[in-house]
Write an enzyme that holds these catalytic residues in place. Structure first.
Site, mmCIF file in Angstrom:
data_model
loop_
_atom_site.group_PDB
_atom_site.id
_atom_site.type_symbol
_atom_site.label_atom_id
_atom_site.label_comp_id
_atom_site.label_asym_id
_atom_site.label_seq_id
_atom_site.Cartn_x
_atom_site.Cartn_y
_atom_site.Cartn_z
ATOM 1 C CE LYS A 110 2.400 7.137 -2.852
ATOM 2 N NZ LYS A 110 3.803 7.294 -2.875
ATOM 3 C CG ASP B 240 2.302 4.613 3.083
ATOM 4 O OD1 ASP B 240 1.582 5.425 2.496
ATOM 5 O OD2 ASP B 240 3.534 4.721 3.194
ATOM 6 C CG MET C 8 10.444 -0.973 -3.347
ATOM 7 S SD MET C 8 10.298 0.798 -3.650
ATOM 8 C CE MET C 8 11.851 1.401 -2.999
HETATM 9 N N1 SAH Z 1 10.295 3.055 4.282
HETATM 10 C C1 SAH Z 1 10.280 1.602 4.187
HETATM 11 C C2 SAH Z 1 10.607 1.120 2.794
HETATM 12 C C3 SAH Z 1 9.587 1.559 1.760
HETATM 13 S S1 SAH Z 1 9.887 0.847 0.190
HETATM 14 C C4 SAH Z 1 11.249 1.012 5.207
HETATM 15 O O1 SAH Z 1 12.067 1.740 5.779
HETATM 16 O O2 SAH Z 1 11.145 -0.186 5.487
HETATM 17 C C5 SAH Z 1 8.896 -0.613 0.274
HETATM 18 C C6 SAH Z 1 9.792 -1.828 0.279
HETATM 19 O O3 SAH Z 1 10.301 -2.080 1.575
HETATM 20 C C7 SAH Z 1 9.091 -3.111 -0.108
HETATM 21 O O4 SAH Z 1 8.988 -3.239 -1.503
HETATM 22 C C8 SAH Z 1 10.023 -4.141 0.482
HETATM 23 O O5 SAH Z 1 11.186 -4.284 -0.304
HETATM 24 C C9 SAH Z 1 10.434 -3.464 1.778
HETATM 25 N N2 SAH Z 1 9.572 -3.889 2.900
HETATM 26 C C10 SAH Z 1 8.645 -3.132 3.525
HETATM 27 N N3 SAH Z 1 8.063 -3.820 4.524
HETATM 28 C C11 SAH Z 1 8.639 -5.045 4.523
HETATM 29 C C12 SAH Z 1 8.480 -6.211 5.312
HETATM 30 N N4 SAH Z 1 7.595 -6.268 6.315
HETATM 31 N N5 SAH Z 1 9.253 -7.291 5.033
HETATM 32 C C13 SAH Z 1 10.163 -7.253 4.031
HETATM 33 N N6 SAH Z 1 10.366 -6.184 3.261
HETATM 34 C C14 SAH Z 1 9.609 -5.093 3.500
#
Ligand code: SAH
Length: 243
Positions: free
Chosen positions: A55, A33, A166
């Site tokens: 994406k 991803d 998000m």
């Molecule tokens: N499966 C992922 C979430 C996917 S949705 C998980 O469990 O973390 C994607 C969202 O996750 C982003 O828009 C943001 O809100 C959050 N996110 C992902 N990586 C991040 C990071 N390193 N720091 C802060 N928020 C993060």
């Protein structure tokens, strides 16, 4: 003949599970991803085929295409890793990918990852629960899917921490609804951008100020009294920027 849906954690390879690291070192093909950190990609076997299926707006990889690709690669290779940011089953569409594989009779193993929902607050020094202050945590998406959105008025509860993933785009509306539901505009907020990477940034504010903050994706938004706490001792990992 197995497709592994692997959680890559929030960023830095330091937060990867041993199972994930092991699978990356032996996979023949890895689909990853947009949010997967270079430090994690560095653990992939040198001869493995790498496919970027991130994406992007206007990009070519829709979920249906990714599902088809997983199925066809799963048929041809012994070990395929589908690497997903955080945990595969937290807003990662991991369930849908598993379903597509199972329908075609392809073995699928899901490997948990450290979700940004809990680790981003932690790396900013924010405990999502804290005795006497927060009795629980709700993880929710701020994203609108086909017009359907979470009604944040129903989630306004000062005793339960809210972690919004998000949520950057609709932060103004989210703050408005939480206040309409009864949350005080002075309720502490912490925004953690790019948690666990070298670009991690922490912004502390209040609910009333959330709309006006200059923040960018990926970011986790924490709303509740715990957002004012800071128990991080590693300054370099959590540079607190006070707005
Ligand atoms: N499966 C992922 C979430 C996917 S949705 C998980 O469990 O973390 C994607 C969202 O996750 C982003 O828009 C943001 O809100 C959050 N996110 C992902 N990586 C991040 C990071 N390193 N720091 C802060 N928020 C993060």
């Amino acid at each position: 003949m197995t497709v592994y849906l692997v959680g890559a954690g929030p960023g830095s390879a330091d937060h990867l599970t041993l199972r994930a690291a092991h699978l990356l070192s032996k996979a023949e093909v890895v689909l990853y991803d947009r949010l997967v950190d270079p430090s994690v990609l560095a653990l992939i076997h040198k001869e493995a085929e790498l496919i970027d299926v991130g994406k992007r707006p206007g990009g070519s990889h829709t979920q249906a295409l990714i599902n088809d690709l997983l199925v066809s690669l799963g048929r041809r290779h012994e070990s395929v890793v589908r690497l997903k940011g955080g945990d595969p089953f937290v807003f990662g569409r991991g369930g849908e990918e598993c379903e597509a594989l199972q329908e075609q009779g392809i073995d699928c193993e899901v490997v948990p990852g450290v979700s940004s929902a809990l680790s981003a607050p932690l790396l900013a020094g924010v405990p999502v629960t804290h005795r006497g202050i927060s009795h629980g945590v709700t993880v929710v998406t701020g994203h609108a899917m086909a017009g359907a959105r979470v009604d944040f008025r129903k989630l306004a509860n000062p005793e339960i921490t809210l972690v919004i993933l998000m949520g950057v785009e609709h932060r103004g509306l989210i703050a408005e609804e939480l206040q309409a539901g009864g949350l005080d505009p002075q309720t502490p907020v912490a925004v953690i951008e790019r948690a666990s990477t070298t670009a991690q940034r922490v912004i502390r504010a209040t609910l009333g100020d959330l709309d006006g903050l200059e923040i960018s994706n990926p970011a986790s938004i924490v709303v509740g009294p715990v957002a004012a706490l800071n128990y991080s001792q590693i300054a370099s990992l959590a540079p607190a920027v006070n707005s």
